[in-house]
Design an enzyme around this catalytic site. Structure first.
Site, short mmCIF file in Angstrom:
data_model
loop_
_atom_site.label_atom_id
_atom_site.label_comp_id
_atom_site.label_asym_id
_atom_site.label_seq_id
_atom_site.Cartn_x
_atom_site.Cartn_y
_atom_site.Cartn_z
N HIS A 39 0.85 -1.19 0.00
CA HIS A 39 0.00 0.00 0.00
C HIS A 39 0.89 1.24 0.00
CE1 HIS A 39 -3.93 -1.89 1.73
NE2 HIS A 39 -3.32 -2.72 0.88
N GLU A 70 1.02 3.99 1.80
CA GLU A 70 1.57 4.45 3.07
C GLU A 70 2.71 3.56 3.54
OE1 GLU A 70 -2.88 5.49 3.09
OE2 GLU A 70 -1.62 3.85 2.38
#
Length: 156
Positions: free
Chosen positions: A53, A55
């Protein structure tokens, strides 16, 4: 740059990620002292990694760049409210702030629905949709005992 400027950059990068076919519509930036330290993009499908992902990718890159496992005094700008996995990674990295654009409800509206994970977290392990069972053979706690006794360790 302002918060809005950083967020515009994250949104632009998330859009480019989609247009270039690299992954989902998500990007994140780590900023320290007014400078971008690292960026991350959603690359789940192209890297065959469910943890890729935006982040998490940004946190990994920033920690490598800073030579630290924590992002003290950093800010994270992300194009969407973090999922539970990313939220956990963010808390472990300990930035001073996180800013997001779209909400998890907006993400759910286009098929990225994390509600089922949020619903699973408070359940007892045996009540979760993926069965969880403790297997605790003798010496299972040895790594913990060794950690506790170790003189050379970095607490986190």
């Amino acid at each position: 740059m302002t918060r809005e400027d950083w967020m515009q950059m994250a949104i632009r990068m998330a859009t480019e990620n989609v247009l270039e076919g690299r992954g989902g519509p998500f990007a994140a930036l780590v900023v320290k002292d007014g400078k971008m330290v690292a960026a991350g993009f959603n690359e789940v499908t192209t890297s065959h990694d469910p943890t890729a992902h935006a982040e998490v990718q940004a946190i990994r890159a920033a920690c490598q760049m800073l030579g630290d496992f924590q992002l003290t005094d950093c800010e994270i700008y992300t194009s969407c409210e973090p999922c539970p996995m990313c939220l956990g990674a963010i808390y472990w990295s300990r930035p001073k702030a996180i800013y997001y654009a779209c909400t998890k409800e907006q993400a759910a509206g286009i098929g990225f629905d994390d509600d089922f994970i949020y619903e699973q977290i408070p359940l007892l392990p045996e009540d979760r949709s993926i069965p969880m069972e403790q297997v605790y053979p003798p010496e299972s706690d040895r790594p913990f005992r060794e950690w506790e006794a170790a003189e050379r360790k970095t607490r986190y």
